[in-house]
Design an enzyme around this catalytic site. Sequence first.
Site, short mmCIF file in Angstrom:
data_model
loop_
_atom_site.label_atom_id
_atom_site.label_comp_id
_atom_site.label_asym_id
_atom_site.label_seq_id
_atom_site.Cartn_x
_atom_site.Cartn_y
_atom_site.Cartn_z
N LYS A 22 24.67 -20.16 14.17
CA LYS A 22 23.83 -20.21 12.96
C LYS A 22 24.64 -19.85 11.73
CE LYS A 22 21.06 -16.58 11.81
NZ LYS A 22 21.29 -16.17 10.42
N ASN A 23 25.37 -18.73 11.81
CA ASN A 23 26.04 -18.25 10.60
C ASN A 23 27.25 -19.08 10.20
OD1 ASN A 23 24.14 -16.30 10.37
ND2 ASN A 23 25.47 -14.58 10.95
N ARG A 93 17.88 -15.55 2.95
CA ARG A 93 18.83 -15.07 1.94
C ARG A 93 20.07 -15.97 1.84
NH1 ARG A 93 18.99 -10.33 0.08
NH2 ARG A 93 21.24 -10.44 0.08
N CYS A 117 15.38 -7.09 1.62
CA CYS A 117 15.22 -7.66 2.96
C CYS A 117 15.07 -6.51 3.93
CB CYS A 117 16.39 -8.58 3.29
SG CYS A 117 17.62 -7.96 4.36
N ARG A 122 20.90 -5.29 0.32
CA ARG A 122 21.66 -6.55 0.35
C ARG A 122 21.76 -7.26 -1.00
NH1 ARG A 122 20.30 -9.82 5.82
NH2 ARG A 122 22.42 -10.58 5.66
N VAL A 124 23.59 -9.31 -4.21
CA VAL A 124 24.56 -10.43 -4.25
C VAL A 124 25.50 -10.27 -5.45
CG1 VAL A 124 23.19 -12.12 -2.95
CG2 VAL A 124 22.87 -11.91 -5.42
N ASP A 125 25.68 -9.01 -5.88
CA ASP A 125 26.50 -8.75 -7.06
C ASP A 125 27.95 -9.24 -6.88
OD1 ASP A 125 26.42 -6.59 -5.11
OD2 ASP A 125 27.83 -5.55 -6.41
N GLN A 126 28.45 -9.18 -5.65
CA GLN A 126 29.85 -9.59 -5.43
C GLN A 126 30.02 -11.10 -5.58
OE1 GLN A 126 32.32 -7.18 -4.99
NE2 GLN A 126 30.54 -5.94 -5.50
N ASP A 305 25.53 -7.42 13.88
CA ASP A 305 24.53 -8.33 14.46
C ASP A 305 24.37 -8.14 15.97
OD1 ASP A 305 23.93 -9.40 12.03
OD2 ASP A 305 24.96 -11.30 12.33
N ILE A 327 27.31 -1.04 8.21
CA ILE A 327 27.24 -2.21 7.31
C ILE A 327 25.94 -2.24 6.51
CG2 ILE A 327 27.43 -4.74 7.16
CD1 ILE A 327 29.97 -3.56 8.34
N ARG A 397 14.23 -17.74 13.98
CA ARG A 397 15.17 -18.03 12.88
C ARG A 397 16.59 -18.20 13.42
NH1 ARG A 397 15.52 -13.79 8.56
NH2 ARG A 397 17.25 -15.17 8.16
C1 UD1 Z 1 26.33 -12.01 6.95
C2 UD1 Z 1 25.58 -12.60 8.11
C3 UD1 Z 1 24.73 -11.53 8.78
C4 UD1 Z 1 25.60 -10.32 9.14
C5 UD1 Z 1 26.40 -9.85 7.94
C6 UD1 Z 1 27.41 -8.76 8.30
C7 UD1 Z 1 25.26 -14.91 7.45
C8 UD1 Z 1 24.32 -15.97 7.02
N1 UD1 Z 1 24.75 -13.67 7.63
O1 UD1 Z 1 25.36 -11.57 6.01
O2 UD1 Z 1 24.14 -12.08 9.95
O3 UD1 Z 1 24.77 -9.26 9.59
O4 UD1 Z 1 27.14 -10.94 7.37
O5 UD1 Z 1 28.27 -9.19 9.28
O6 UD1 Z 1 26.43 -15.15 7.68
N2 UD1 Z 1 27.02 -6.47 -0.21
C9 UD1 Z 1 26.88 -6.04 -1.52
N3 UD1 Z 1 26.98 -6.97 -2.54
C10 UD1 Z 1 27.21 -8.29 -2.29
C11 UD1 Z 1 27.36 -8.72 -0.96
C12 UD1 Z 1 27.26 -7.77 0.06
O7 UD1 Z 1 26.66 -4.86 -1.78
O8 UD1 Z 1 27.28 -9.08 -3.24
C13 UD1 Z 1 26.91 -5.49 0.90
C14 UD1 Z 1 25.68 -5.73 1.78
O9 UD1 Z 1 24.52 -5.13 1.25
C15 UD1 Z 1 26.14 -5.13 3.09
C16 UD1 Z 1 27.64 -5.44 3.13
O10 UD1 Z 1 28.01 -5.70 1.77
O11 UD1 Z 1 25.96 -3.73 3.07
C17 UD1 Z 1 28.03 -6.64 3.96
O12 UD1 Z 1 27.17 -7.71 3.67
P1 UD1 Z 1 27.59 -9.23 3.82
O13 UD1 Z 1 28.82 -9.36 4.64
O14 UD1 Z 1 27.58 -9.86 2.48
O15 UD1 Z 1 26.35 -9.82 4.64
P2 UD1 Z 1 25.80 -11.27 4.51
O16 UD1 Z 1 26.90 -12.17 4.14
O17 UD1 Z 1 24.55 -11.25 3.70
#
Ligand code: UD1
Length: 418
Positions: A22-23, A93, A117, A122, A124-126, A305, A327, A397
């Site tokens: 999926k991912n 998301r 969520c 979570r 998306v600032d990065q 996961d 995480i 999902r």
């Molecule tokens: C992806 C996976 C999810 C998995 C996660 C961690 C997909 C679709 N989903 O989620 O199944 O559990 O990786 O392996 O691939 N963060 C920020 N700001 C940002 C982005 C991330 O603070 O802009 C934080 C998140 O809140 C979290 C950490 O960084 O604490 C890692 O998150 P991230 O790797 O981005 O997870 P996803 O990509 O959403």
Amino acid sequence: MDKLRIIGGTPLHGEVSISGAKNAALPILCAGLLTADTVTLTNVPKLNDISTTLKLLGQLGVKTTRHSDDSVSITADEVSTLEAPYELVKTMRASILVLGPLLARFGEARVSLPGGCAIGQRPVDQHIQGLAALGADIKIEHGFVVARAKRLKGAVVRTDMVTVTGTENLMMAAVLAEGQTILENAAREPEVIDLAELLIKMGANIKGHGTDRIVIEGVDRLHGAQHRVIPDRIEAGSFLCAVGAAGGEIMLRNAAPETMGATLAKLQEAGLQITCGSDWIQASMSGRPKAVDMRTHEYPGFATDMQAQLMALNTIAEGTSVIVETIFENRYMHVQELIRLGAHIDIDGHTAVVRGVKTLSGATVMATDLRASASLVIAGLAAEGETFVERIYHLDRGYERMEHKLRLLGANIERTTS
Ligand code: UD1
């Protein structure tokens, strides 16, 4: 609403085929936005998150066709709107993954902010900061991320933390940027590598994927390609936890054990006998599992996961295990439900201490998120008597017909509608 009814206590025997990841499929489908040519993907799992992504692409004007053989073709030759609406983004998301490709190819994108969520804040600032570093003008307007850039310009982008979809979004943006982009502190997940490999087939110039420093030389345009999505390491790991909990012997076909090092090591420590070939995993378990400690980490560490599913195994293990979730801040929603099945678990912040019990006893439990659902199914397979897992739309999902595959392995499990 559908629920699962499980009668625990039957060991698993037989063979199942693991679906595409999926991912990996989600970002790869979004990469279809980067060209007007057709991108054809095989091994695409039949999941609700995939349907949501295809619906989102369809709303943008992309032609998407799902064929009967797990393949999907995408042609983004007539994109009609550059907006991803709240109604779709709030259900998934990962919709944020259209931001990078839309901006890179069309110079503009409006994507609803995902919001909170179940498993944590979570943000998306990065993603946003990274695109701004590539020269995008970004504003938050009426709940949308609105990004504009005539043409993105390559830059060195160092994310504050390792982010999987963040790395994917920035990689998809950078492939069409002018000049060189270096993504530092990049995610090394196999799904990031799979996306990079598709992009390279489409004509992108990417090096270093699979390391924490990805170097991308922007190109003017990309073309169509064909690609097979990698097998789902989390689905495979979940079935291995199931046999660990219920006992028996299973064979997983179409798996990718080389992407599952940390999970396989933990399961062996728990007492599973595991043999692997290049695309199969055979696992057997007799007796009670042994308690195993774990600490979630970015790849190649132990995947967040898989945390809930291995915790389910630990609930019936011999001994006490300490689990640390590093995480996500709120990824213990399954704990209260496992306790309803008779598990002994204490949580203190990011740490859970699980004291193994000899047996769980069936009960009605509620799924709260995708992987939590899988952990409840695993616990239900080990529990005495009848377990009902409610709200399994979370499970649908990310797992392709899990109850059907478990039935192939001999489990006493069925879907019921209430
Ligand atoms: C992806 C996976 C999810 C998995 C996660 C961690 C997909 C679709 N989903 O989620 O199944 O559990 O990786 O392996 O691939 N963060 C920020 N700001 C940002 C982005 C991330 O603070 O802009 C934080 C998140 O809140 C979290 C950490 O960084 O604490 C890692 O998150 P991230 O790797 O981005 O997870 P996803 O990509 O959403």
